[in-house]
Write a protein that holds these residues in place. Structure first.
Motif, PDB file in Angstrom:
ATOM      1  N   THR A 283       0.568  -1.145  -0.066  1.00 28.27           N
ATOM      2  CA  THR A 283       0.025   0.032  -0.142  1.00 28.27           C
ATOM      3  C   THR A 283       0.851   1.132  -0.024  1.00 28.27           C
ATOM      4  O   THR A 283       2.045   1.376   0.784  1.00 28.27           O
ATOM      5  N   TYR A 284       0.456   2.338  -0.662  1.00 31.29           N
ATOM      6  CA  TYR A 284       1.153   3.466  -0.807  1.00 31.29           C
ATOM      7  C   TYR A 284       0.567   4.634   0.323  1.00 31.29           C
ATOM      8  O   TYR A 284       1.257   5.697   0.327  1.00 31.29           O
TER       9      TYR A 284
ATOM     10  N   LEU B 174      -0.585   3.614   4.182  1.00 32.97           N
ATOM     11  CA  LEU B 174      -1.004   2.642   5.205  1.00 32.97           C
ATOM     12  C   LEU B 174      -2.091   3.081   5.998  1.00 32.97           C
ATOM     13  O   LEU B 174      -2.881   2.255   6.388  1.00 32.97           O
TER      14      LEU B 174
ATOM     15  N   SER C 152      -5.175   2.620   4.489  1.00 29.70           N
ATOM     16  CA  SER C 152      -5.754   1.171   4.003  1.00 29.70           C
ATOM     17  C   SER C 152      -6.305   0.348   5.130  1.00 29.70           C
ATOM     18  O   SER C 152      -6.985   0.931   5.910  1.00 29.70           O
TER      19      SER C 152
END
Length: 211
Positions: free
Chosen positions: A176-177, A179, A182
């Motif tokens: 994930t870019y 976090l 997410s």
């Protein structure tokens, strides 16, 4: 930021049994050091210890080892362990480049790398803790199917690290870019992460699993 030298830090570290100043003599015998056969998780570059302290409190049946170079940083880790009466953590003051001298095959069950130096210049990239050179070192002491959890705020390092992991035989289980936006629920924030997230920094995160 340059740390001011704390000349009193090394004697205080050496006086505590949780600090292992000659870790190579423990190679292959870390379970004996902890006095049990619980899994051992390793954090490379532990900073001031917020992450490893919270991990150890949450998981008392896991043993943790925190590695960093500077006594001036590690003294804060030791302070947290003392304050929380934590016994399932060991501190190693050392250059991570020599980490393969410290652990035997299959001794480590999980590895954490949080906000390591991105070494952006091409000639320095081999120093990255996620570079294939380092990942291959870790493969010498992590168990099969071990996960490496990696966090950074540097997009260049993050993009290239994904390739390093794949080249080194790791499956990317989670990437994930952002976090904190997410659906990942098990994050523990470091001091650095806490400070700079409040200033708008995005944390990138991946889990690589050794195939």
């Amino acid at each position: 930021m340059r740390l001011r030298k704390k000349w009193w830090a090394r004697p205080e570290l050496e006086a505590d049994s949780r600090v292992i100043t000659k870790p190579s003599i423990k190679k292959g015998n870390w379970s004996e050091e902890f006095g049990n056969s619980n899994p051992i998780h390793l954090e490379l570059g532990c900073g001031r210890g917020k992450f490893i302290t919270e991990k150890a409190l949450e998981f008392p049946n896991i043993n943790f080892i925190a590695v960093d170079l500077k006594d001036e940083v590690l003294i804060y880790v030791l302070k947290k362990l003392k304050e929380n009466e934590i016994t399932n953590v060991r501190i190693i003051p050392m250059n991570i480049g020599f980490i393969a001298d410290v652990f035997e095959e299959n001794e480590i069950s999980k590895l954490y790398i949080n906000f390591c130096n991105p070494w952006p210049k091409e000639r320095h990239k081999k120093r990255r803790l996620t570079h294939t050179n380092f990942l291959n070192l870790y493969k010498g002491f992590i168990k099969p199917n071990t996960e490496i959890w990696f966090k950074t705020d540097d997009i260049g390092l993050f993009d290239e690290s994904q390739e390093y992991f794949k080249e080194s035989g790791f499956e990317l289980k989670f990437v994930t870019y952002d976090l904190h936006k997410s659906d990942f629920k098990d994050n523990i924030m470091t001091e650095y992460e806490t400070k700079f997230t409040g200033l708008g920094m995005k944390t990138m995160f991946l889990i690589g699993k050794l195939l």
